[in-house]
Motif scaffolding. Sequence first.
Motif, PDB file in Angstrom:
ATOM      1  N   THR A 123      18.669  50.790 -45.436  1.00 52.24           N
ATOM      2  CA  THR A 123      17.581  50.819 -46.224  1.00 52.24           C
ATOM      3  C   THR A 123      17.837  52.048 -47.478  1.00 52.24           C
ATOM      4  OG1 THR A 123      16.450  52.486 -44.950  1.00 52.24           O
ATOM      5  CG2 THR A 123      15.984  50.165 -44.462  1.00 52.24           C
ATOM      6  N   TYR A 174       8.801  35.172 -43.601  1.00 58.67           N
ATOM      7  CA  TYR A 174       7.560  34.184 -43.686  1.00 58.67           C
ATOM      8  C   TYR A 174       8.437  32.642 -43.230  1.00 58.67           C
ATOM      9  CZ  TYR A 174      10.040  33.778 -48.185  1.00 58.67           C
ATOM     10  OH  TYR A 174      10.929  33.650 -49.039  1.00 58.67           O
ATOM     11  N   THR A 194       7.508  34.729 -53.637  1.00 55.67           N
ATOM     12  CA  THR A 194       8.539  33.652 -53.277  1.00 55.67           C
ATOM     13  C   THR A 194       7.996  32.294 -53.738  1.00 55.67           C
ATOM     14  OG1 THR A 194       7.621  33.875 -51.108  1.00 55.67           O
ATOM     15  CG2 THR A 194       9.639  34.851 -51.511  1.00 55.67           C
ATOM     16  N   THR A 252      15.954  38.543 -39.392  1.00 56.70           N
ATOM     17  CA  THR A 252      14.650  39.397 -39.267  1.00 56.70           C
ATOM     18  C   THR A 252      13.396  38.709 -39.584  1.00 56.70           C
ATOM     19  OG1 THR A 252      14.937  39.348 -41.789  1.00 56.70           O
ATOM     20  CG2 THR A 252      15.875  41.268 -40.671  1.00 56.70           C
ATOM     21  N   GLY A 278      13.254  39.524 -57.029  1.00 64.88           N
ATOM     22  CA  GLY A 278      14.708  39.626 -56.480  1.00 64.88           C
ATOM     23  C   GLY A 278      15.125  41.120 -56.258  1.00 64.88           C
ATOM     24  N   ALA A 279      15.846  41.378 -55.299  1.00 61.36           N
ATOM     25  CA  ALA A 279      16.384  42.891 -55.473  1.00 61.36           C
ATOM     26  C   ALA A 279      17.712  42.370 -54.976  1.00 61.36           C
ATOM     27  CB  ALA A 279      15.460  43.555 -54.426  1.00 61.36           C
TER      28      ALA A 279
END
Lengths: 337, 337
Positions: B258, B62, B279, B59, B248-249
């Motif tokens: 999703t 950054y 981050t 995906t 974080g997740a």
Amino acid sequence: MSNVISHQIQLVNRPTGWPTPEDFRTVEVSYGELPMGHVRVVNEFISVDPYMRGRMNDTKSYIPPFELGATMTGGAVGRVVESTASEVPVDSVVLHQYGWRDVVQEEAAGFRIVQEIPGVPLSAYLGVLGMTGLTAYVGLTRIAPVAEGDTVFISGAAGAVGSTAGQIARLLGADRVIGSAGSDEKVAVLTERFGYTAAFNYKSAPVRTQLPQEAPQGIDVYFDNVGGDHLEAALDVLNRQGRVALCGAISAYNSEQTEPGPDNMANIIKQGLSLRGFTLGDHMDLASEFNQRMSTWFSNGQITYDETVVDGLENTVEAFLDMMRGANTGKMVVRTA
Amino acid sequence: MSNVISHQIQLVNRPTGWPTPEDFRTVEVSYGELPMGHVRVVNEFISVDPYMRGRMNDTKSYIPPFELGATMTGGAVGRVVESTASEVPVDSVVLHQYGWRDVVQEEAAGFRIVQEIPGVPLSAYLGVLGMTGLTAYVGLTRIAPVAEGDTVFISGAAGAVGSTAGQIARLLGADRVIGSAGSDEKVAVLTERFGYTAAFNYKSAPVRTQLPQEAPQGIDVYFDNVGGDHLEAALDVLNRQGRVALCGAISAYNSEQTEPGPDNMANIIKQGLSLRGFTLGDHMDLASEFNQRMSTWFSNGQITYDETVVDGLENTVEAFLDMMRGANTGKMVVRTA
């Protein structure tokens, strides 16, 4: 000095979903002789604002809900017709929070004298030069600061706050300001009058489709008046270190159910985003800075505004509902004088 | 100087949902004579971290995704066994990002010499004294700053970042630190070893039920390692001007769909909350401040840590998956030497 009848609108039921006229009543209050240190004010304009919907609910919040059986409070501007307080003399134009009524009589400390700019109608002090303008200013300077060259997205852009925010964003150095509104007429107004670079009608296609088309380089700042699908679409396209000012969520104010949040919260981490909510009460320390800068911009002709004026106190509830439905362009006010 | 075989683990498929051993392969690379300005390092420990799951996806982000067919990068600590670079002599202990392998041979600039604290095992430089500790520190000082007297909630509190974050929160002046973890054993460790005031097992009842019981006065700061139900529960109880660090997740990292966001986003506005994702790469300017303060805390015995050590490079993928499943307490590392 003389007695006077004040007409006042009170909340009598806590609405479920959309408020109805039956949730309100109009009462007459007779004011007698003015006590020492008081002023009597005849309102010229009263304000109807989205935040009022929230206060009609009986939920724990930082400000208490509106009291049932008490007169609706909120911003208003009027003229002093009697005074027993030397600091607020007769003929002063004053702002106050005594809300939905034609006449108010209270201690002088509850009123703030307006520094009038020649030629400006008093209604502007409820809008672009008042709390509405300050809301836009706080959002774009403190909550989600705009930097030189930024792309800024503003939802509900034809509303009171949004139409001012777009202009402030440009004055703060934004390169590109994108707005959303709920009709083609409003969309046209955004680019023709309020300096938006681009605008779209959020009813004609999903925001998630339209926003990326208008922001091929992404966005740096999002000023959110709407919530829901708008916030989700913004999180898709926010650039690294992007900032979001959460000012309102008018899409949900009359909803009887809770609604799920954005499905792309992970972008907040990936992109290092900041989302910050605010209500004006916490940021009144910016008021004098705002007053100075806004007066200058206004006097230089760098800020324009629209307002939707409804005549007659008796039409206040309808005006409030129309504003919630988006019938207004710019600030919605009721003329009571 | 001599030739050497390096064993390296590479990503060969982009996983959908949970990664499997088949998504990886182990290769042997033969290193020849050391070119000038290079060092050869034998790793002692390598790091497995939650963020790595995100980089396995293709995906836009950054940081680019892990390359297919290339050796997995990531934190590691080892000892220099050969050097043609005077600034990184033989026997130096070095940190680097060359990841999942037993031997690495690269230009000296890719390695940072560790300032060792006597008696501290090298694995700690990947955890509490390294990126893990820095993550906790950045979250609680810059992203969601802790103030004297605050109540702080930390999810995934027995993990590498969480177990350090709880202690840092106390050292920064928090009055009350509440943690969540996924087993009763971990919950016990939180209060007994890591200085948490209270802790609960998020698998035994909804977070939305348990958190308010542990935080009757609400919370001021939330350090989020989990996302999902934890974030929603935190938004229910955050006090005015509360701050959230989204770190974080892990609850969503292996999800193929999703997931909807919190249903109480409106609280962000009402309570004037700030949610900020981060981050570490954006905040490396805090590294030297962290190193100083953490060394002092550590030397004073004010910081303790756990680690889960898995032996053998060949068990790295399993260690990574165990860590994602929460099998670790504290930092998960693989011993390769």
